[in-house]
Structure formats: C-alpha cells, structure tokens
Design a protein around this motif. Structure first.
Motif, PDB file in Angstrom:
ATOM      1  N   SER A 108       4.317  56.963  15.851  1.00 58.58           N
ATOM      2  CA  SER A 108       4.645  55.673  16.439  1.00 58.58           C
ATOM      3  C   SER A 108       5.994  55.167  15.960  1.00 58.58           C
ATOM      4  N   TYR A 109       6.378  55.562  14.765  1.00 59.26           N
ATOM      5  CA  TYR A 109       7.566  54.945  14.174  1.00 59.26           C
ATOM      6  C   TYR A 109       8.795  55.842  14.082  1.00 59.26           C
ATOM      7  N   GLY A 110       8.639  57.158  14.149  1.00 57.57           N
ATOM      8  CA  GLY A 110       9.764  58.015  13.809  1.00 57.57           C
ATOM      9  C   GLY A 110      10.145  57.784  12.369  1.00 57.57           C
ATOM     10  N   LYS A 132      10.731  50.131  12.581  1.00 63.53           N
ATOM     11  CA  LYS A 132      10.262  49.335  13.713  1.00 63.53           C
ATOM     12  C   LYS A 132       9.364  50.182  14.611  1.00 63.53           C
ATOM     13  N   SER A 133       8.283  49.570  15.106  1.00 64.70           N
ATOM     14  CA  SER A 133       7.386  50.298  15.991  1.00 64.70           C
ATOM     15  C   SER A 133       8.070  50.543  17.327  1.00 64.70           C
ATOM     16  N   SER A 134       7.942  51.767  17.829  1.00 62.80           N
ATOM     17  CA  SER A 134       8.581  52.097  19.104  1.00 62.80           C
ATOM     18  C   SER A 134       7.690  51.729  20.282  1.00 62.80           C
ATOM     19  N   VAL A 159      -9.829  54.860   9.747  1.00 65.14           N
ATOM     20  CA  VAL A 159      -9.278  54.399   8.471  1.00 65.14           C
ATOM     21  C   VAL A 159      -7.759  54.420   8.553  1.00 65.14           C
ATOM     22  N   GLU A 160      -7.158  53.238   8.430  1.00 67.96           N
ATOM     23  CA  GLU A 160      -5.710  53.100   8.562  1.00 67.96           C
ATOM     24  C   GLU A 160      -5.120  52.461   7.312  1.00 67.96           C
ATOM     25  N   ASP A 161      -3.881  52.794   7.039  1.00 67.82           N
ATOM     26  CA  ASP A 161      -3.191  52.154   5.935  1.00 67.82           C
ATOM     27  C   ASP A 161      -2.818  50.712   6.278  1.00 67.82           C
ATOM     28  N   ILE A 162      -2.192  50.540   7.457  1.00 71.10           N
ATOM     29  CA  ILE A 162      -1.629  49.221   7.773  1.00 71.10           C
ATOM     30  C   ILE A 162      -1.614  49.003   9.284  1.00 71.10           C
ATOM     31  N   VAL A 163      -1.911  47.783   9.689  1.00 70.35           N
ATOM     32  CA  VAL A 163      -1.788  47.389  11.088  1.00 70.35           C
ATOM     33  C   VAL A 163      -0.593  46.459  11.195  1.00 70.35           C
ATOM     34  N   ASP A 164       0.388  46.876  11.966  1.00 71.91           N
ATOM     35  CA  ASP A 164       1.594  46.053  12.120  1.00 71.91           C
ATOM     36  C   ASP A 164       1.560  45.399  13.500  1.00 71.91           C
ATOM     37  N   THR A 165       2.080  46.055  14.525  1.00 74.28           N
ATOM     38  CA  THR A 165       1.961  45.498  15.875  1.00 74.28           C
ATOM     39  C   THR A 165       0.538  45.679  16.416  1.00 74.28           C
ATOM     40  N   GLY A 166      -0.162  46.679  15.893  1.00 74.29           N
ATOM     41  CA  GLY A 166      -1.497  46.976  16.401  1.00 74.29           C
ATOM     42  C   GLY A 166      -1.483  47.982  17.538  1.00 74.29           C
ATOM     43  N   LEU A 167      -0.296  48.396  17.955  1.00 68.48           N
ATOM     44  CA  LEU A 167      -0.172  49.334  19.076  1.00 68.48           C
ATOM     45  C   LEU A 167      -0.871  50.656  18.789  1.00 68.48           C
ATOM     46  N   THR A 168      -0.669  51.166  17.587  1.00 67.75           N
ATOM     47  CA  THR A 168      -1.267  52.452  17.233  1.00 67.75           C
ATOM     48  C   THR A 168      -2.793  52.367  17.305  1.00 67.75           C
ATOM     49  N   LEU A 169      -3.347  51.321  16.709  1.00 69.24           N
ATOM     50  CA  LEU A 169      -4.801  51.207  16.663  1.00 69.24           C
ATOM     51  C   LEU A 169      -5.417  50.885  18.013  1.00 69.24           C
ATOM     52  N   ARG A 214      -2.797  44.286   6.850  1.00 67.14           N
ATOM     53  CA  ARG A 214      -2.539  43.797   8.204  1.00 67.14           C
ATOM     54  C   ARG A 214      -1.388  42.802   8.150  1.00 67.14           C
ATOM     55  N   LYS A 215      -0.468  42.951   9.108  1.00 68.18           N
ATOM     56  CA  LYS A 215       0.658  42.016   9.210  1.00 68.18           C
ATOM     57  C   LYS A 215       0.393  40.991  10.313  1.00 68.18           C
ATOM     58  N   PRO A 216       1.058  39.847  10.268  1.00 68.67           N
ATOM     59  CA  PRO A 216       0.765  38.758  11.213  1.00 68.67           C
ATOM     60  C   PRO A 216       0.876  39.153  12.690  1.00 68.67           C
ATOM     61  N   GLU A 237       6.865  41.982   6.225  1.00 68.19           N
ATOM     62  CA  GLU A 237       8.013  42.681   5.646  1.00 68.19           C
ATOM     63  C   GLU A 237       7.610  44.128   5.423  1.00 68.19           C
ATOM     64  N   PHE A 238       8.607  44.988   5.326  1.00 71.80           N
ATOM     65  CA  PHE A 238       8.323  46.411   5.227  1.00 71.80           C
ATOM     66  C   PHE A 238       7.928  46.766   3.801  1.00 71.80           C
ATOM     67  N   VAL A 239       6.789  47.423   3.660  1.00 68.33           N
ATOM     68  CA  VAL A 239       6.291  47.782   2.329  1.00 68.33           C
ATOM     69  C   VAL A 239       6.059  49.290   2.235  1.00 68.33           C
ATOM     70  N   VAL A 240       6.096  49.781   1.015  1.00 74.89           N
ATOM     71  CA  VAL A 240       5.870  51.217   0.768  1.00 74.89           C
ATOM     72  C   VAL A 240       4.899  51.394  -0.383  1.00 74.89           C
ATOM     73  N   GLY A 262       0.476  55.562   0.093  1.00 77.49           N
ATOM     74  CA  GLY A 262       0.416  56.227   1.393  1.00 77.49           C
ATOM     75  C   GLY A 262       1.467  55.758   2.377  1.00 77.49           C
ATOM     76  N   LEU A 263       1.954  54.537   2.195  1.00 77.44           N
ATOM     77  CA  LEU A 263       2.956  53.990   3.120  1.00 77.44           C
ATOM     78  C   LEU A 263       4.343  54.517   2.774  1.00 77.44           C
ATOM     79  N   ASP A 264       5.068  54.954   3.810  1.00 78.05           N
ATOM     80  CA  ASP A 264       6.357  55.592   3.557  1.00 78.05           C
ATOM     81  C   ASP A 264       7.527  54.829   4.148  1.00 78.05           C
ATOM     82  N   TYR A 265       8.693  55.142   3.632  1.00 74.42           N
ATOM     83  CA  TYR A 265       9.943  54.874   4.326  1.00 74.42           C
ATOM     84  C   TYR A 265      10.660  56.216   4.425  1.00 74.42           C
TER      85      TYR A 265
HETATM   86  P1  IMP Z   1       1.641  49.527  14.547  1.00 77.51           P
HETATM   87  O1  IMP Z   1       1.377  50.463  15.683  1.00 77.51           O
HETATM   88  O2  IMP Z   1       2.849  48.691  14.772  1.00 77.51           O
HETATM   89  O3  IMP Z   1       0.437  48.705  14.152  1.00 77.51           O
HETATM   90  O4  IMP Z   1       2.065  50.433  13.327  1.00 77.51           O
HETATM   91  C1  IMP Z   1       1.155  51.077  12.560  1.00 77.51           C
HETATM   92  C2  IMP Z   1       1.793  52.182  11.748  1.00 77.51           C
HETATM   93  O5  IMP Z   1       3.153  51.898  11.436  1.00 77.51           O
HETATM   94  C3  IMP Z   1       1.093  52.331  10.428  1.00 77.51           C
HETATM   95  O6  IMP Z   1       0.056  53.257  10.508  1.00 77.51           O
HETATM   96  C4  IMP Z   1       2.200  52.767   9.507  1.00 77.51           C
HETATM   97  O7  IMP Z   1       2.288  54.189   9.535  1.00 77.51           O
HETATM   98  C5  IMP Z   1       3.449  52.196  10.095  1.00 77.51           C
HETATM   99  N1  IMP Z   1       3.855  50.948   9.392  1.00 77.51           N
HETATM  100  C6  IMP Z   1       3.740  49.677   9.825  1.00 77.51           C
HETATM  101  N2  IMP Z   1       4.208  48.795   8.932  1.00 77.51           N
HETATM  102  C7  IMP Z   1       4.613  49.536   7.866  1.00 77.51           C
HETATM  103  C8  IMP Z   1       5.192  49.197   6.588  1.00 77.51           C
HETATM  104  O8  IMP Z   1       5.419  48.035   6.209  1.00 77.51           O
HETATM  105  N3  IMP Z   1       5.476  50.257   5.777  1.00 77.51           N
HETATM  106  C9  IMP Z   1       5.249  51.548   6.118  1.00 77.51           C
HETATM  107  N4  IMP Z   1       4.701  51.907   7.294  1.00 77.51           N
HETATM  108  C10 IMP Z   1       4.396  50.904   8.171  1.00 77.51           C
END
Ligand code: IMP
Ligand code: MG
Length: 183
Positions: free
Chosen positions: A73-75, A79-81, A102-112, A134-136, A155-158, A161-164
């Motif tokens: 989803s992210y490359g 930022k989510s693509s 089981v997910e590490d983080i929900v940002d936009t929610g698009l992936t889930l 989970r982000k807002p 904000e972007f966190v690592v 399991g979470l990467d940059y």
């Molecule tokens: P979403 O589709 O925008 O909810 O993105 C979910 C995916 O983006 C997660 O499974 C992560 O792999 C990645 N992601 C979102 N926010 C972060 C962050 O703050 N740090 C690292 N990866 C993130």
C-alpha cells in the motif's frame, strides 16, 4: 545525518516495550474471552504485523492457527497510495473459520477495508480486526477495529514491526524519527 545505531535516529519514544507488552496482553485476554470454545485463525499482515502477531499469539491461551498475507500500500514512502495489491495470499482455506486480521497500524484504513472485503468474499464464519495502533484518519473510513491497542496522533512512527523504507522494524519501542532521517 544517518547513523549506524538506530537509537540515534529517533526523535521521541511514544511507547516502550513494556507498555506495548502490557497492552498486547490485554488484547490477548479479550480475544481469549470472546473466542472461548472456538479456535480463531490469526491472519497477520506482512511485514509490519510480525512482531504484534508473535507477541499476541503467545499471550493467548486458546488454541489458534496462523496464516499470513502480504499487501502493498505504501511503497517506500510515508503516505498511503490508496492502491492495495496482494503480494502474498493465504495458504489456507478460511471458509467457515473465525478469522482475526492482525495489523500493526491502521492509518487511512484503506488496507484493512480492502482486506476485510476480500476475506469476507471467501465466506469465513466471521472476520474481526486486531490492530496495535490506530491513527485519527482511520475513523473516517468504515473499519471497525474490535481489538485496539492505542490511538495515536497522526505522525509517522517506527519500531515494533513498523518501518520507514524497510528499516527500524527491529526497534523494540515505538518512536518518531528525527527529521534529518527523511532528508
Ligand atoms: P492504511 O491503508 O493507510 O491504513 O495503511 C496501513 C499500512 O500503512 C500499515 O499496515 C503500515 O504498514 C503502514 N503505515 C501506516 N502508518 C504508518 C506509520 O506511522 N509507520 C509505519 N508504517 C505505517
Ligand atoms: Mg502493515
């Protein structure tokens, strides 16, 4: 300026390994209660969910099985693509199973939201979501996280399991990066 030592790249720590472990134990206890007498299939989303899957599963007392999916989803950016592609599918048939994604983080929610719809089409008995963070922005899309660790600022966190750009997954805490790391 980049350093060979991970700690030098960090700005501030949001959650320590102890805080994460305590929260993961709470999530595991809640799942154990809700799935008493059943045997959930935990579906980890590679690669980010590796740490939370490993700790969550071991904190659970019930029988369970595991499988994995990989989606893009992210490359390499932050930022989510909006484009979700299955890079690795499940190896098991989930028909009739009680699935917990089981997910590490929900940002936009698009992936889930994509994953839930995709797995629902395979006619499991149920699909729920466990996510450590989970982000807002996630609140604006239709993703119901049944087992949530922490709501965090946008904000972007690592770490944990979470990467940059593929790095920092092995950090035991969860932290923000110094701005210089991105340049
Ligand atoms: P979403 O589709 O925008 O909810 O993105 C979910 C995916 O983006 C997660 O499974 C992560 O792999 C990645 N992601 C979102 N926010 C972060 C962050 O703050 N740090 C690292 N990866 C993130
Ligand atoms: Mg992920």
């Amino acid at each position: 300026m980049e350093s060979a030592d991970i700690a030098q790249d960090l700005e501030h720590v949001l959650y320590t390994r102890d805080q994460i472990a305590a929260k993961v134990a709470e999530m595991a206890a809640a799942i154990d209660r809700d799935y008493a007498g059943r045997e959930p299939l935990l579906v980890g989303v590679l690669n980010g969910a590796v740490m939370v899957m490993s700790d969550l599963a071991r904190a659970m007392r019930s029988h369970l099985t595991m499988d994995w999916m990989a989606v893009s989803s992210y490359g390499a950016g932050t930022k989510s693509s909006g484009v979700v592609r299955i890079m690795k599918d499940l190896t098991t048939d989930i028909h009739g199973k009680d699935v917990i994604i089981v997910e590490d983080i929900v940002d936009t929610g698009l992936t889930l939201s994509y994953l839930v719809a995709n797995l629902q089409s395979r006619e499991p008995a149920s699909v729920e979501i466990a996510a450590l963070f989970r982000k807002p922005d996630a609140l604006t899309v239709d993703v119901d996280v049944k087992y949530l660790g922490f709501d965090i600022p946008s904000e972007f966190v690592v770490g944990y399991g979470l990467d940059y750009a593929g790095r920092y997954r092995n950090l035991v805490d969860v932290a923000t990066l110094r701005p210089s790391v991105y340049s």
